[in-house]
Design a protein around this motif. Structure first.
Motif, PDB file in Angstrom:
ATOM      1  N   GLY A 343      -3.328  51.562 -43.107  1.00  0.00           N
ATOM      2  CA  GLY A 343      -3.147  52.617 -43.798  1.00  0.00           C
ATOM      3  C   GLY A 343      -1.523  52.721 -44.235  1.00  0.00           C
ATOM      4  N   ARG A 344      -0.673  52.089 -43.572  1.00  0.00           N
ATOM      5  CA  ARG A 344       0.958  52.777 -43.540  1.00  0.00           C
ATOM      6  C   ARG A 344       1.218  51.851 -44.714  1.00  0.00           C
ATOM      7  NH1 ARG A 344       0.879  50.544 -37.867  1.00  0.00           N
ATOM      8  NH2 ARG A 344       3.036  50.174 -38.335  1.00  0.00           N
ATOM      9  N   PHE A 345       1.130  52.372 -46.117  1.00  0.00           N
ATOM     10  CA  PHE A 345       1.369  51.579 -47.292  1.00  0.00           C
ATOM     11  C   PHE A 345       2.923  51.390 -47.595  1.00  0.00           C
ATOM     12  CE2 PHE A 345      -2.953  53.452 -48.229  1.00  0.00           C
ATOM     13  CZ  PHE A 345      -3.572  52.161 -47.837  1.00  0.00           C
ATOM     14  N   ALA A 346       3.590  52.421 -47.363  1.00  0.00           N
ATOM     15  CA  ALA A 346       4.951  52.481 -47.463  1.00  0.00           C
ATOM     16  C   ALA A 346       5.690  51.566 -46.793  1.00  0.00           C
ATOM     17  CB  ALA A 346       5.595  54.041 -47.444  1.00  0.00           C
ATOM     18  N   GLU A 347       5.429  51.475 -45.545  1.00  0.00           N
ATOM     19  CA  GLU A 347       5.938  50.534 -44.504  1.00  0.00           C
ATOM     20  C   GLU A 347       5.622  49.039 -45.235  1.00  0.00           C
ATOM     21  OE1 GLU A 347       6.093  49.506 -39.883  1.00  0.00           O
ATOM     22  OE2 GLU A 347       4.799  51.351 -40.411  1.00  0.00           O
ATOM     23  N   ALA A 348       4.526  48.912 -45.365  1.00  0.00           N
ATOM     24  CA  ALA A 348       3.853  47.540 -45.667  1.00  0.00           C
ATOM     25  C   ALA A 348       4.612  47.320 -46.916  1.00  0.00           C
ATOM     26  CB  ALA A 348       2.178  47.486 -45.860  1.00  0.00           C
ATOM     27  N   GLU A 349       4.674  47.807 -47.803  1.00  0.00           N
ATOM     28  CA  GLU A 349       5.621  47.601 -49.049  1.00  0.00           C
ATOM     29  C   GLU A 349       7.066  47.109 -48.762  1.00  0.00           C
ATOM     30  OE1 GLU A 349       7.114  49.375 -53.345  1.00  0.00           O
ATOM     31  OE2 GLU A 349       5.778  50.338 -52.208  1.00  0.00           O
ATOM     32  N   GLY A 350       7.627  47.870 -47.818  1.00  0.00           N
ATOM     33  CA  GLY A 350       8.917  47.199 -47.648  1.00  0.00           C
ATOM     34  C   GLY A 350       8.960  45.917 -46.871  1.00  0.00           C
ATOM     35  N   LEU A 351       8.041  45.714 -46.020  1.00  0.00           N
ATOM     36  CA  LEU A 351       7.925  44.396 -45.545  1.00  0.00           C
ATOM     37  C   LEU A 351       7.523  43.317 -46.233  1.00  0.00           C
ATOM     38  CD1 LEU A 351       6.053  45.562 -42.212  1.00  0.00           C
ATOM     39  CD2 LEU A 351       8.504  44.642 -42.324  1.00  0.00           C
ATOM     40  N   TYR A 352       6.474  43.605 -47.444  1.00  0.00           N
ATOM     41  CA  TYR A 352       6.293  42.597 -48.443  1.00  0.00           C
ATOM     42  C   TYR A 352       7.448  42.113 -49.206  1.00  0.00           C
ATOM     43  CZ  TYR A 352       1.134  42.768 -47.574  1.00  0.00           C
ATOM     44  OH  TYR A 352      -0.135  42.619 -47.246  1.00  0.00           O
ATOM     45  N   ARG A 353       8.334  43.243 -49.633  1.00  0.00           N
ATOM     46  CA  ARG A 353       9.446  42.941 -50.387  1.00  0.00           C
ATOM     47  C   ARG A 353      10.252  41.940 -49.666  1.00  0.00           C
ATOM     48  NH1 ARG A 353       9.492  45.454 -55.157  1.00  0.00           N
ATOM     49  NH2 ARG A 353       7.816  47.076 -55.769  1.00  0.00           N
ATOM     50  N   GLU A 354      10.660  42.505 -48.486  1.00  0.00           N
ATOM     51  CA  GLU A 354      11.438  41.845 -47.760  1.00  0.00           C
ATOM     52  C   GLU A 354      11.094  40.224 -47.572  1.00  0.00           C
ATOM     53  OE1 GLU A 354      13.842  41.316 -43.198  1.00  0.00           O
ATOM     54  OE2 GLU A 354      12.251  43.363 -43.667  1.00  0.00           O
ATOM     55  N   ALA A 355       9.611  40.260 -47.365  1.00  0.00           N
ATOM     56  CA  ALA A 355       9.210  38.580 -47.083  1.00  0.00           C
ATOM     57  C   ALA A 355       9.414  37.916 -48.632  1.00  0.00           C
ATOM     58  CB  ALA A 355       7.682  38.803 -46.894  1.00  0.00           C
ATOM     59  N   LEU A 356       9.007  38.724 -49.660  1.00  0.00           N
ATOM     60  CA  LEU A 356       9.203  37.944 -50.901  1.00  0.00           C
ATOM     61  C   LEU A 356      10.627  37.433 -51.197  1.00  0.00           C
ATOM     62  CD1 LEU A 356       7.996  37.614 -53.733  1.00  0.00           C
ATOM     63  CD2 LEU A 356       8.598  39.771 -54.551  1.00  0.00           C
ATOM     64  N   GLU A 357      11.678  38.271 -50.677  1.00  0.00           N
ATOM     65  CA  GLU A 357      13.071  37.925 -51.042  1.00  0.00           C
ATOM     66  C   GLU A 357      13.569  36.793 -50.351  1.00  0.00           C
ATOM     67  OE1 GLU A 357      15.157  38.979 -53.491  1.00  0.00           O
ATOM     68  OE2 GLU A 357      13.386  39.842 -54.060  1.00  0.00           O
TER      69      GLU A 357
END
Length: 426
Positions: A343-357
């Motif tokens: 449920g830590r969506f903001a933290e997860a979004e940051g990690l997903y974006r870093e992985a995408l880049e």
């Protein structure tokens, strides 16, 4: 890569005849190198083979019962001498053979008839190889049959078997090479086909590993499991610890992908133990196994434990290969998934974006790994009220998957499901 394809195209005729040339060279080598070699055999048409030995009966050796008994007694005497010098295990095997010979001597007619039938079958097999073997060798084998001597026929079969084995290995290497080309061009379904053929032709640890891996990437989980099981069995039989840990990891992944979590976790932990003992707990491979163990731990709902494993794997990866590597992006992506699950969506979004880049910078925007990152981030955005942005990412991922994977691949179905789950946007 374009230059490779051009070269292959321009030299198609040469490549097509390569196996024939190799086979011819190996045949000549076998004739020269074997201690029982002869001059170059006469090549005969198949229909002339039966005329080679007109005095040999078609149904086997023309032995009398008395001659058969004499030959059996001679062999029995040889085995009895061998028995005297054998160890306990060898004596046990020889005792059975001696007893069988004694039975044949006591009741020779059925045994002689069986020998005639067996030799008739062997002659038929040899005659089909006439053009490869030559008339001189066939005559020699037929003469030996008259003495119930199978050694010459065995040598001939061994020669032909060896030539065929080398040709099969060459075909396997060619299929493996095609798999590597398809892999480099991100044609995973084609790579899976080529690697599977290479493994079927020559089931080495490398061909089995690639076959298992790309069957999984192509969505054929059943074949992936079968190849992985074969690899584990082979590595255990050969006592090859580095390849055993790799095989255990691949088999564990196959079990995890088919929902068999308990055996999957046990195999991952065995692979980790081998790697920790042999290479230590800071190797790149150890990080890979940690990451994979975390996948099955997460699948069982143990999110806190999985997060710890992912973070440990991420730190080892950063220390060994750095942050600008596809494996580092994979660790980030997987960590993001377990963070999202808590449920830590903001933290997860940051990690997903870093992985995408990192994935964009390392493998590009047309690779299935990049599509996976898009799906994960797009799905999260859809869940957190940004359906329009999420839909764009999911549709982009779908296009990449359709360009690189077969239409029935699970990733395509899953992506379509994520798109369908998004709320309608104006």
């Amino acid at each position: 890569m374009d230059s490779i394809i051009v070269w292959l195209t321009e030299n198609a005729t040469v490549l097509g005849s390569l196996s024939a040339v190799v086979g011819l060279v190996l045949f000549v080598w076998a004739i020269i190198a074997k201690p029982f070699s002869r001059d170059k055999p006469t090549v005969l048409a198949p229909e002339t083979i039966e005329q080679i030995k007109p005095n040999a009966t078609k149904d086997g050796p023309s032995l009398t019962t008395a001659e058969f008994i004499r030959l059996r007694r001679e062999l029995k005497g040889d085995l009895e001498e061998e028995f005297k010098a054998a160890n306990a295990e060898g004596q046990a095997r020889l005792r059975e053979r001696i007893a069988e010979l004694q039975s044949q001597i006591a009741n020779p007619e059925p045994a002689l008839a069986e020998a005639q039938k067996q030799i008739s079958d062997l002659k038929d097999r040899l005659s089909r190889m006439g053009n490869e073997v030559g008339g001189e060798r066939l005559n020699e084998a037929y003469d030996a049959f008259q003495r119930l001597d199978y050694s010459v026929a065995d040598e001939i079969f061994a020669e032909v078997e060896e030539r065929q084995r080398l040709e099969v290995e060459q075909a396997s290497r060619a299929a493996f090479g095609r798999g590597e080309i398809a892999e480099a061009e991100v044609r995973w379904a084609d790579a899976a086909t080529h690697y599977a053929r290479a493994a079927r032709l020559a089931d080495t640890l490398d061909t089995l590993y690639k076959a298992a891996l790309f069957a999984k990437l192509a969505g054929d989980y059943k074949s992936s499991l079968r190849f992985a099981e074969d690899m584990v069995a082979k590595a255990r039989a050969e006592d090859d610890r580095p390849n055993l840990s790799r095989a255990l990891d691949r088999l564990a992944t196959a079990y995890q992908e088919t929902g068999q979590y308990e055996p999957s976790e046990a195999l991952f932990r065995e692979a980790l133990q081998i790697e920790a003992t042999d290479q230590g707990k800071t190797s790149r491979t150890y990080a890979t196994y940690l990451n994979n163990l975390a996948l099955v731990v997460k699948a069982q709902g143990r999110y806190v434990e999985a997060e710890g494993l992912y973070r440990e794997a991420l730190e080892i990866t950063r220390a060994t290969i750095g942050e600008g590597h596809p494996d580092y992006a994979t660790r980030l992506n997987n960590l993001a998934g377990v963070v999202e699950a808590q449920g830590r969506f903001a933290e997860a979004e940051g990690l997903y974006r870093e992985a995408l880049e990192v994935t964009r910078a390392t493998v590009g925007e047309k690779h299935p790994s990049y599509a996976i990152r898009l799906v994960n981030l797009g799905s999260l955005l859809g869940q957190t009220g940004r359906a329009t942005e999420g839909r764009e990412m999911l549709e982009q991922a779908l296009g990449i998957f359709r360009a690189t994977l077969p239409e029935d691949h699970p990733n395509i179905a899953a992506t379509l499901g994520h798109i369908a789950d998004l709320p309608d946007t104006p």
